[in-house]
Motif scaffolding. Structure first.
Motif, PDB file in Angstrom:
ATOM      1  N   ARG A 102       0.826  -1.213   0.000  1.00 50.02           N
ATOM      2  CA  ARG A 102       0.000   0.000   0.000  1.00 50.02           C
ATOM      3  C   ARG A 102       0.861   1.264   0.000  1.00 50.02           C
ATOM      4  O   ARG A 102       0.354   2.363  -0.206  1.00 50.02           O
ATOM      5  CB  ARG A 102      -0.937   0.023   1.210  1.00 50.02           C
TER       6      ARG A 102
ATOM      7  N   ASP B 222       3.014   0.350  -7.128  1.00 54.47           N
ATOM      8  CA  ASP B 222       1.996   0.457  -6.087  1.00 54.47           C
ATOM      9  C   ASP B 222       1.063  -0.738  -6.187  1.00 54.47           C
ATOM     10  O   ASP B 222       0.515  -1.004  -7.274  1.00 54.47           O
ATOM     11  CB  ASP B 222       1.206   1.772  -6.266  1.00 54.47           C
ATOM     12  N   GLN B 223       0.901  -1.479  -5.092  1.00 56.28           N
ATOM     13  CA  GLN B 223       0.004  -2.623  -5.027  1.00 56.28           C
ATOM     14  C   GLN B 223       0.271  -3.640  -6.140  1.00 56.28           C
ATOM     15  O   GLN B 223      -0.636  -4.167  -6.778  1.00 56.28           O
ATOM     16  CB  GLN B 223      -1.452  -2.169  -5.058  1.00 56.28           C
TER      17      GLN B 223
END
Length: 172
Positions: free
Chosen positions: A24, A159-160
């Motif tokens: 995250r 991201d992610q």
């Protein structure tokens, strides 16, 4: 605002949930390179961070389970390349393997360390310290030389589990 977070203990053995929680935190993407007796070697890393201005220190953190780990922890010098949004192919290549530099524009620096062209920034480092840190090692580099693009190009972000780039707000 509702707080719909699901708490869990990181010691519970739920490594996938812990990985998702770590994911995250969006980060920039780098490729770190070293010279080895077998030839040039690279590794994609998003664990890069600045540490100190005086002396100029940076760090990154390879997994001990990586076949490339020992080559990086034993290297006298290395180069960290901050990737632009248009360099996802470079990130993907060196995330999966480290020896195939074909198809990329690169040279060797004065110490023989592979150096990629077109990056947003490069940090040529002498290894300052290596510390064990769980299932990773922390490698601190003393920055010897920096190269910087100042054209405003966007950086490659992770991201992610996905690559992308940052889009700034229009505050006008």
């Amino acid at each position: 605002m509702s707080d719909d977070l699901i708490p869990f203990s990181p010691d519970s053995g739920d490594a996938p949930a812990l990985r998702r929680a770590f994911g995250r935190f969006g980060t920039g993407v780098t490729v770190v390179t070293v010279k080895t007796a077998q030839g040039p070697l690279g590794m994609t890393a998003n664990s890069f961070a600045s540490v100190s201005l005086d002396p100029p220190l940076v760090l990154w953190s390879p997994a001990i389970s990586s076949k490339r780990h020992d080559s990086f922890t034993s290297a006298a010098s290395f180069c960290i390349h901050v990737l632009g949004a248009d360099q996802e192919d470079l990130a993907q290549r060196f995330a999966s393997q480290g020896h195939d530099f074909s198809g990329f524009d690169w040279t060797e620096d004065a110490a023989g360390v592979p150096t990629f062209a077109g990056c947003l920034a490069r940090f040529h480092c002498a290894t300052y310290a290596v510390h064990p840190a769980g299932d990773h090692s922390l490698i601190l580099g003393h920055v010897q030389q920096v190269a910087l693009r100042e054209d405003g190009a966007a950086g490659l972000m992770f991201d992610q589990g996905r690559y992308g780039h940052f889009t700034p707000r229009d505050d006008s």
